[in-house]
Motif scaffolding. Structure first.
Motif, PDB file in Angstrom:
ATOM      1  N   ILE A 159       0.836  -1.204   0.000  1.00  0.00           N
ATOM      2  CA  ILE A 159       0.000   0.000   0.000  1.00  0.00           C
ATOM      3  C   ILE A 159       0.866   1.247   0.000  1.00  0.00           C
ATOM      4  O   ILE A 159       0.611   2.191  -0.757  1.00  0.00           O
ATOM      5  CB  ILE A 159      -0.943  -0.046   1.217  1.00  0.00           C
ATOM      6  CG1 ILE A 159      -2.047  -1.088   0.976  1.00  0.00           C
ATOM      7  CG2 ILE A 159      -1.540   1.326   1.511  1.00  0.00           C
ATOM      8  CD1 ILE A 159      -2.894  -1.384   2.192  1.00  0.00           C
ATOM      9  N   CYS A 160       1.913   1.264   0.817  1.00  0.00           N
ATOM     10  CA  CYS A 160       2.802   2.432   0.858  1.00  0.00           C
ATOM     11  C   CYS A 160       3.541   2.625  -0.462  1.00  0.00           C
ATOM     12  O   CYS A 160       3.720   3.760  -0.917  1.00  0.00           O
ATOM     13  CB  CYS A 160       3.796   2.294   2.010  1.00  0.00           C
ATOM     14  SG  CYS A 160       3.106   2.733   3.608  1.00  0.00           S
ATOM     15  N   ARG A 161       3.977   1.536  -1.084  1.00  0.00           N
ATOM     16  CA  ARG A 161       4.649   1.661  -2.374  1.00  0.00           C
ATOM     17  C   ARG A 161       3.714   2.263  -3.419  1.00  0.00           C
ATOM     18  O   ARG A 161       4.147   3.018  -4.297  1.00  0.00           O
ATOM     19  CB  ARG A 161       5.144   0.299  -2.858  1.00  0.00           C
ATOM     20  CG  ARG A 161       6.376  -0.209  -2.168  1.00  0.00           C
ATOM     21  CD  ARG A 161       7.033  -1.339  -2.949  1.00  0.00           C
ATOM     22  NE  ARG A 161       6.173  -2.498  -3.098  1.00  0.00           N
ATOM     23  CZ  ARG A 161       6.090  -3.486  -2.202  1.00  0.00           C
ATOM     24  NH1 ARG A 161       6.800  -3.430  -1.095  1.00  0.00           N
ATOM     25  NH2 ARG A 161       5.290  -4.512  -2.425  1.00  0.00           N
ATOM     26  N   ARG A 178      -6.348   3.843   4.860  1.00  0.00           N
ATOM     27  CA  ARG A 178      -7.575   4.606   4.622  1.00  0.00           C
ATOM     28  C   ARG A 178      -7.471   5.428   3.342  1.00  0.00           C
ATOM     29  O   ARG A 178      -8.438   5.514   2.572  1.00  0.00           O
ATOM     30  CB  ARG A 178      -7.855   5.500   5.836  1.00  0.00           C
ATOM     31  CG  ARG A 178      -8.198   4.698   7.081  1.00  0.00           C
ATOM     32  CD  ARG A 178      -8.311   5.562   8.326  1.00  0.00           C
ATOM     33  NE  ARG A 178      -8.695   4.748   9.484  1.00  0.00           N
ATOM     34  CZ  ARG A 178      -8.806   5.215  10.713  1.00  0.00           C
ATOM     35  NH1 ARG A 178      -8.563   6.508  10.955  1.00  0.00           N
ATOM     36  NH2 ARG A 178      -9.159   4.418  11.705  1.00  0.00           N
ATOM     37  N   THR A 179      -6.313   6.024   3.094  1.00  0.00           N
ATOM     38  CA  THR A 179      -6.120   6.783   1.860  1.00  0.00           C
ATOM     39  C   THR A 179      -6.220   5.862   0.649  1.00  0.00           C
ATOM     40  O   THR A 179      -6.836   6.198  -0.368  1.00  0.00           O
ATOM     41  CB  THR A 179      -4.753   7.485   1.877  1.00  0.00           C
ATOM     42  OG1 THR A 179      -4.721   8.410   2.970  1.00  0.00           O
ATOM     43  CG2 THR A 179      -4.507   8.239   0.580  1.00  0.00           C
ATOM     44  N   TYR A 180      -5.617   4.700   0.748  1.00  0.00           N
ATOM     45  CA  TYR A 180      -5.627   3.714  -0.337  1.00  0.00           C
ATOM     46  C   TYR A 180      -7.058   3.337  -0.699  1.00  0.00           C
ATOM     47  O   TYR A 180      -7.443   3.329  -1.878  1.00  0.00           O
ATOM     48  CB  TYR A 180      -4.830   2.502   0.135  1.00  0.00           C
ATOM     49  CG  TYR A 180      -4.678   1.372  -0.857  1.00  0.00           C
ATOM     50  CD1 TYR A 180      -3.600   1.323  -1.730  1.00  0.00           C
ATOM     51  CD2 TYR A 180      -5.591   0.322  -0.877  1.00  0.00           C
ATOM     52  CE1 TYR A 180      -3.435   0.264  -2.616  1.00  0.00           C
ATOM     53  CE2 TYR A 180      -5.433  -0.739  -1.754  1.00  0.00           C
ATOM     54  CZ  TYR A 180      -4.359  -0.758  -2.623  1.00  0.00           C
ATOM     55  OH  TYR A 180      -4.206  -1.809  -3.490  1.00  0.00           O
ATOM     56  N   LEU A 185      -8.543   2.024  -4.721  1.00  0.00           N
ATOM     57  CA  LEU A 185      -7.546   1.041  -5.130  1.00  0.00           C
ATOM     58  C   LEU A 185      -7.940  -0.359  -4.626  1.00  0.00           C
ATOM     59  O   LEU A 185      -8.674  -0.491  -3.656  1.00  0.00           O
ATOM     60  CB  LEU A 185      -6.176   1.466  -4.608  1.00  0.00           C
ATOM     61  CG  LEU A 185      -5.684   2.786  -5.239  1.00  0.00           C
ATOM     62  CD1 LEU A 185      -4.511   3.359  -4.465  1.00  0.00           C
ATOM     63  CD2 LEU A 185      -5.314   2.565  -6.699  1.00  0.00           C
ATOM     64  N   PRO A 186      -7.464  -1.412  -5.285  1.00  0.00           N
ATOM     65  CA  PRO A 186      -8.020  -2.752  -5.036  1.00  0.00           C
ATOM     66  C   PRO A 186      -7.634  -3.337  -3.677  1.00  0.00           C
ATOM     67  O   PRO A 186      -6.455  -3.403  -3.320  1.00  0.00           O
ATOM     68  CB  PRO A 186      -7.437  -3.594  -6.180  1.00  0.00           C
ATOM     69  CG  PRO A 186      -6.218  -2.851  -6.620  1.00  0.00           C
ATOM     70  CD  PRO A 186      -6.499  -1.404  -6.404  1.00  0.00           C
ATOM     71  N   LEU A 187      -8.639  -3.738  -2.944  1.00  0.00           N
ATOM     72  CA  LEU A 187      -8.455  -4.428  -1.672  1.00  0.00           C
ATOM     73  C   LEU A 187      -9.702  -5.266  -1.405  1.00  0.00           C
ATOM     74  O   LEU A 187     -10.824  -4.770  -1.515  1.00  0.00           O
ATOM     75  CB  LEU A 187      -8.252  -3.432  -0.526  1.00  0.00           C
ATOM     76  CG  LEU A 187      -8.037  -4.050   0.855  1.00  0.00           C
ATOM     77  CD1 LEU A 187      -6.641  -4.681   0.946  1.00  0.00           C
ATOM     78  CD2 LEU A 187      -8.207  -3.019   1.953  1.00  0.00           C
ATOM     79  N   THR A 188      -9.506  -6.497  -1.060  1.00  0.00           N
ATOM     80  CA  THR A 188     -10.596  -7.391  -0.691  1.00  0.00           C
ATOM     81  C   THR A 188     -10.452  -7.742   0.781  1.00  0.00           C
ATOM     82  O   THR A 188      -9.344  -7.926   1.286  1.00  0.00           O
ATOM     83  CB  THR A 188     -10.564  -8.675  -1.533  1.00  0.00           C
ATOM     84  OG1 THR A 188     -10.754  -8.334  -2.905  1.00  0.00           O
ATOM     85  CG2 THR A 188     -11.639  -9.658  -1.107  1.00  0.00           C
ATOM     86  N   ALA A 189     -11.580  -7.816   1.487  1.00  0.00           N
ATOM     87  CA  ALA A 189     -11.589  -8.253   2.876  1.00  0.00           C
ATOM     88  C   ALA A 189     -12.006  -9.713   2.951  1.00  0.00           C
ATOM     89  O   ALA A 189     -12.908 -10.146   2.234  1.00  0.00           O
ATOM     90  CB  ALA A 189     -12.542  -7.396   3.704  1.00  0.00           C
TER      91      ALA A 189
END
Length: 238
Positions: A159-161, A178-180, A185-189
């Motif tokens: 995420i930081c990269r 939270r910004t991501y 941007l893609p994230l699955t829980a």
């Protein structure tokens, strides 16, 4: 995807794991502004995703999620002694946390009681380049209710990269997560069911995570430890 879950039987993982997209909240007084939550509805884990979650030969022990149970036999007389034989003499018992029934997420900001949603821990206060070297957390569900482990599929270093052209001197933070998510941007829980007596060992310094009791009528108390534990130190439940 960076998340890796040790398992011998994909069907057993599928039986206790679901997936959902994520969202942020800004006007719910019970949550911090920008908190990341599962968006729902929850869907069954697919066979393809279960396969992608399998660790590879390059998966370091310290970045692996394991679903575990304590060994059979007499219960320990003191929770503090649970990790005495798990391979890290410096492991730390963090205590217990009581979670109410039917909570979408469980971790509060202890200053004002608002929940923080999916987050990354910072017990070890590690910078970007060594965030993956943090201690893993052992959690055991003491019951009486069932609870879930919530996990994000993208780790905080990735995420930081993505967010920062030069992340080297940064200290990865939940605000980056939270910004991501705010940027779409893609994230699955994932949510993984933990019945009383079940637990996990997970790199919570590295992976977005939280607990949940959503949909369950009973509260749940969890006990937590931090340590550098080898892979397979406790028996797998999957």
């Amino acid at each position: 995807m960076n998340l890796a879950i040790a398992h011998h039987d994909p069907a057993a993982l599928i039986a206790r794991c679901q997936t959902a997209s994520v969202r942020t909240v800004d006007s719910d007084p019970t949550y911090e502004p920008g908190a990341v939550l599962p968006a729902g509805p929850w869907q069954s884990l697919t066979t393809a995703l279960a396969s992608r979650l399998m660790p590879t030969a390059d998966t370091a022990n310290g970045t692996l999620v394991e679903l575990v149970r304590l060994p059979d036999g007499p219960a320990p007389t003191r929770l503090e002694s649970v990790t005495d034989r798990l391979g890290d003499p410096d492991a730390v018992h963090l205590g217990q946390a009581a979670s109410p029934a039917n909570a979408v997420t469980t971790t509060p900001n202890y200053q004002d009681g608002r929940r923080i949603g999916l987050h990354v821990d910072n017990w070890d206060k590690l910078p970007y380049h060594s965030k993956h070297l943090g201690r893993r957390r052992l959690c055991i569900n003491l019951g009486p209710g069932t609870r879930y482990l919530l996990l994000g599929t993208v780790d905080i270093q990735s995420i930081c990269r993505t967010l920062h052209p030069d992340p080297v001197d940064r200290y990865p933070h939940t605000d980056d997560l939270r910004t991501y998510v705010t940027r779409g941007l893609p994230l699955t829980a994932l949510r993984i069911r933990l019945d009383p007596g079940d637990g996990y060992i997970a790199p919570t310094e590295l992976l977005p995570h939280d607990g949940s009791t959503e949909g369950h009528p009973d509260p749940s108390t969890a006990a937590f430890w931090l340590g550098h534990w080898p892979r397979g130190v406790l028996g797998s439940i999957i």
